[in-house]
Design an enzyme around this catalytic site. Structure first.
Site, PDB file in Angstrom:
ATOM      1  N   GLU A  83    -105.404 -12.432 -19.243  1.00  0.00           N
ATOM      2  CA  GLU A  83    -105.718 -10.802 -20.256  1.00  0.00           C
ATOM      3  C   GLU A  83    -107.118 -10.849 -20.826  1.00  0.00           C
ATOM      4  OE1 GLU A  83    -104.409  -7.092 -20.554  1.00  0.00           O
ATOM      5  OE2 GLU A  83    -102.703  -7.326 -19.233  1.00  0.00           O
ATOM      6  N   GLU A 114     -96.594  -8.599 -19.938  1.00  0.00           N
ATOM      7  CA  GLU A 114     -95.826  -7.996 -21.649  1.00  0.00           C
ATOM      8  C   GLU A 114     -94.722  -7.284 -22.660  1.00  0.00           C
ATOM      9  OE1 GLU A 114     -99.535  -5.435 -22.661  1.00  0.00           O
ATOM     10  OE2 GLU A 114    -101.151  -6.328 -22.253  1.00  0.00           O
TER      11      GLU A 114
END
Length: 921
Positions: free
Chosen positions: A563, A468
């Site tokens: 995710e 991320e």
């Protein structure tokens, strides 16, 4: 023929003809006195164990209480601020000391350590992910020796590095959010990032010798690694074997002659072998040698992911013989090809894994460290249970998340055996990182060592540079998105260093710079500056705590979703092991507020539950809490189920925007590190939540699944991962009134051909009209009075997919009848399916339709064959798989059953005593 690439996995199980001393076992620990802050302080001695760590050592010595009790993560924070010394005495023989090369090898030191042997400084460490080798010929002596390791506080070191950084600008974030109850500046040190806390775990800034220590004596060179690259060429598999040697700086000779023999075995028979003599030039400290072994394809059975075939493994023996020594290494290998396919579509690129030429829909989860204490992350019973649980839920992939650590050899060995593909992040997460020369040098060593250690595992299918961090730049999480200096740092670290090194070290395996990212397309915009959450490229992470998780229309049609998830509470039996008193077992207790690290997390849970359920209130606050746990787990399980089914439905189609062809669904997260609210499907301690039982169904090889549009058009899909067609199948849509277990109407669709490895739209109907036609009620009211059950049968009328359901409206608007559910443990023993202990058959009966029938046992290790299920029949039989010796009577006394209608029954009486005391005694 186009060259394809395959991989093999490596295990060293024998180290012959080198003398070595293991330094594991009992050590002495000492917390030094910091007289600068407290002149009256005293040193604290404690017994220590290696592998180990300061928190587990102090707990074992009863110098601090249970780390996970109440708010002890805060009370014990003083531990991580200390200077700690570990010391051990050992004896070295004359033969051992006379070796020309004596290597002291640390496989894991956490993190800032200074090493002394017999009061001579040997070296320093600053990266917990590195193996350190120090040559100690000049320091070791015959007889008694003392090894001492001084660990500096990681909290203080992180703070010092932040304050004294050479870059002259802030590298954010400074600290974790206040709700985490954590520490600051972990991004400045090469340590497990979650050690300083995360939104699912506590801060325990650990120190210690977390992996093995060896002392090796040899008259020749040290073999540090053996790696293999395997290529499929025409009718052959070519195995390129590379041996990495390290030369002691004290060695005088210029060359070493050695023979390298490689042999491939199947069982006890040699398939092929090869032998060659080489001369090592030892002018440099690091030397490599390579040899090639070819084997005919017809002799090889391929390795397959879970659900697609067997995990065939072979033995490769590599023998290295010098003038005075012989070293044997035994390696298990698995042959398979792997490609990350990113091909042009009408819009964007595809993103999926092709294994042995077969497109694979990746089904699985995200793996965080098995413990917040690094030394406990390789406990076999824990790792085996987690990976077995993943396999049993039909998972074929786990993503090793970048805020944890590079897992143990045991983890990857089991992944190889179970057919669990590994998406392997490098250990960078949710932060900017420094790019000083010292930091980059340490990272380069980290990449080289860990790629060499792990690259031979058949299970690893992808390297990813970080978690991320591209998203953090793009979305300006820390005010850095518009600053070129941070973009330049990103390129330096992940592209110029990690990407470059990985592609050089492992040209056989794909690499993505970040997750989420736009895959190959990121190169077109120099890896930063565009939205990494595009549905047309790469992978995405998706969370939404505002919209109803049961609304399938909210979920993106992405190429790959690595995710996604929803929080729930752990079982009352799990969380009660962490509380000091019953007052903590309330939804709004200070204890729960301390354990909830997601900002507003409990409020989000309440809000999402309230979309579908009424949250009951009673005079018993603990019962309120137990009911809330149950509803939170239902909401999590159904939400993730619907989201996952949405992704599986879109694997074979594109929408009008060019989105779709989804080929991966990895929910967040598989496991937990303590007793707290989280996204996990398996609680700390190994207990399955409702979500994990549901994962068995929504990840099943064949599913029947629905999509209800905002206009109430109901589409029914059949999704199959099977590699062969199934003919003459029947889909049944059974519509029930809530007050009867006899369906009002059964609509059958016959002669369905289920196509291989594909999602198929079978039919679309207007739900409101159908419910009115079968007399559920008027068009306005019909949705409140009926529910639909979907079943799929083969030509023998055998069920081939899990039963699924369509909820025409939210359940809080439905008057669901009370169900009197009873359980009976049958006394006949069944052969144990998952352990050496017997399985037990449980008869479940009901007088009405029963929703979300949830069975729990206290004080017994095991799990059910099915749980959280609906009952549309009076009687159902499931199994309890025991992991320990029990009797039917013990199981009967320890089992609890909860149904959806129970928690709205105003006449319910609950004996709280039975929840918290063994056997109801």
């Amino acid at each position: 023929m186009k060259e394809l690439i395959i991989f093999i996995l490596f295990i060293c199980i024998n180290n012959v003809a080198m003398e070595f001393i293991t330094l594991n076992g009992a050590w002495k620990g000492t917390i030094l006195c910091d007289k600068s802050s407290n002149k009256k302080c005293q040193e604290l001695d404690f017994p220590a164990v290696v592998p180990g760590g300061i928190y587990t050592d102090l707990t074992a010595a009863r110098l601090i209480p249970n780390n996970f009790l109440a708010i002890n993560d805060i009370k014990h924070r003083w531990v991580g601020k200390q200077t700690v010394v570990y010391s051990k005495n050992f004896t070295a023989t004359n033969t051992f000391v006379n070796g020309s090369t004596i290597a002291l090898i640390f496989h894991g030191l956490d993190t800032f350590a200074t090493i002394f042997l017999n009061d001579h400084k040997v070296g320093e460490t600053s990266n917990m992910f590195l193996k350190y080798i120090f040559y100690v010929e000049q320091y070791i002596k015959i007889g008694d020796n003392t090894l001492k390791i001084v660990f500096d506080s990681p909290i203080k070191m992180a703070d010092n590095l932040y304050k004294n950084q050479s870059l002259q600008y802030i590298v954010p974030p400074k600290c974790v959010p206040k709700e985490y109850n954590g520490e600051c500046h972990v991004n400045h040190i090469r340590k497990m990032q979650a050690s300083f806390s995360w939104d699912w775990g506590p801060a325990f800034p650990s120190m210690g010798i977390w992996r093995n220590i060896e002392l090796i004596s040899t008259t020749e060179v040290l073999v540090t690694d053996i790696t293999t690259d395997i290529y499929e060429k025409d009718n052959l598999w070519e195995i390129v074997i590379t041996i990495f040697f390290e030369i002691s700086p004290n060695r005088k000779s210029d060359t070493i002659t050695c023979n390298i023999t490689s042999e491939l075995y199947n069982m006890n028979s040699i398939y092929v072998q090869n032998s060659s003599n080489i001369i090592l030039q030892v002018k440099n400290r690091y030397v490599t040698a390579s040899t090639i072994l070819n084997v005919h394809s017809k002799l090889i059975d391929r390795w397959w992911p879970n659900g697609f075939g067997k995990q065939n493994l072979y033995t490769l023996k590599v023998t290295i013989t010098t003038e005075t020594k012989t070293l044997n290494k035994y390696i298990r290998i698995g042959f398979r090809t792997i490609e990350l396919v990113e091909e042009p579509l009408e819009k964007g690129l595809s993103f999926y894994f092709r294994v042995n030429g077969i497109p694979i829909f990746a089904k699985g989860s995200n793996f965080i460290p098995a413990s917040i204490f690094p030394e406990l992350t390789a406990k076999e019973h824990v790792i085996r249970n987690l990976l077995q649980s993943a396999k049993d839920a039909h998972m074929n992939m786990l993503r090793v998340w970048g805020g944890g650590l590079y897992e143990s050899d045991l983890f990857y060995d089991l992944a190889d055996e179970f057919g669990i593909m590994i998406w392997q992040d490098f250990m960078f997460a949710c932060s900017m990182y420094p790019t000083s020369e010292e930091f980059l040098s340490s990272v380069k060593k980290e990449v080289i060592q860990n790629v060499r250690r792990l690259k031979n595992h058949a299970s690893i299918v992808l390297w990813a540079g970080n978690n991320e961090n591209e998203a953090a730049l793009y979305s300006n999480w820390y005010g850095t998105g518009r600053e070129d200096i941070y973009k330049n740092d990103y390129i330096k670290l992940y592209v110029n260093l990690i990407k470059k090194e990985v592609e050089k070290l492992d040209p056989t395996r794909p690499f993505v710079v970040s997750s989420p990212s736009n895959g190959l397309y990121t190169k077109e915009y120099n890896y930063t500056g565009q939205n990494p959450y595009s549905n047309l490229y790469g992978d995405v992470h998706y969370y939404n705590y505002i919209r109803n998780g049961w609304d399938i229309n909210q979920y993106p049609c992405s190429r790959f979703v690595s995710e996604y998830g929803f929080q729930s509470m752990p079982s009352i039996y799990t969380i009660s092991t962490a509380v000091e008193n019953f007052d903590d077992l309330r939804i709004n207790s200070n204890f729960l507020k301390h354990r909830q690290h997601l900002p507003s997390g409990t409020e989000f849970m309440k809000f999402l539950i309230s979309k579908n359920f009424l949250i009951p209130k009673s005079n018993n606050t603990i019962q309120d809490f137990i009911d809330f746990i149950y509803l939170s787990q239902i909401n999590q399980a159904v939400s993730v189920k619907i989201q996952t089914e949405s992704y599986r439905q879109s694997r074979s189609e594109l929408n009008a925007l060019g989105e779709g062809f989804t080929m991966g669904a990895l929910y967040w997260q598989l496991n937990d590190v303590w007793q707290a609210p989280s996204w996990s499907s398996i609680e700390y301690g190994g207990r399955w939540k409702i979500l994990h039982y549901y994962a068995i169904e929504f990840f099943s090889p064949i599913i029947v699944t629905s999509r209800l549009s905002q206009a109430n058009e109901l589409s029914i899909y059949i999704v199959s991962d099977k590699l062969y067609p199934i003919n003459n199948c029947t889909l049944k849509l059974s519509i029930y009134n809530w007050n009867s277990m006899v369906p009002l109407h059964v609509h059958s669709i016959d002669n369905i051909k289920i196509e291989p490895n594909k999602a198929m739209l079978i039919t679309s109907i207007w739900l409101d009209k159908l419910l009115e036609e079968v007399k559920c009620g008027t068009l306005v009211e019909a949705k409140k009075f009926c529910i639909m059950r979907l079943t799929l049968e083969d030509y023998n009328a055998l069920q081939i997919a899990p039963v699924n359901y369509v909820y025409p409206t939210v359940l809080k608007d439905v008057n669901i009848p009370l169900a009197n559910v009873k359980i009976k443990i049958n006394t006949n023993y069944l052969p144990g399916k998952l352990s050496n202990y017997p399985d037990y058959e449980i008869e479940v009966s009901t007088n009405n339709i029963a929703l979300f029938v949830w069975l729990e046992v206290k004080s017994i290790n095991g799990r059910f064959s099915e749980n959280g299920f609906h009952m549309f029949e009076q009687r159902k039989y499931i199994k309890f798989h025991a992991y320990e010796a029990i009797t039917p009577n013990t199981l009967q006394k320890n089992i609890q059953v909860t149904t959806f209608s129970d928690i709205y029954n105003s006449n319910r009486t609950v004996n709280m005593y039975e929840y918290f005391y063994d056997g109801g005694k």
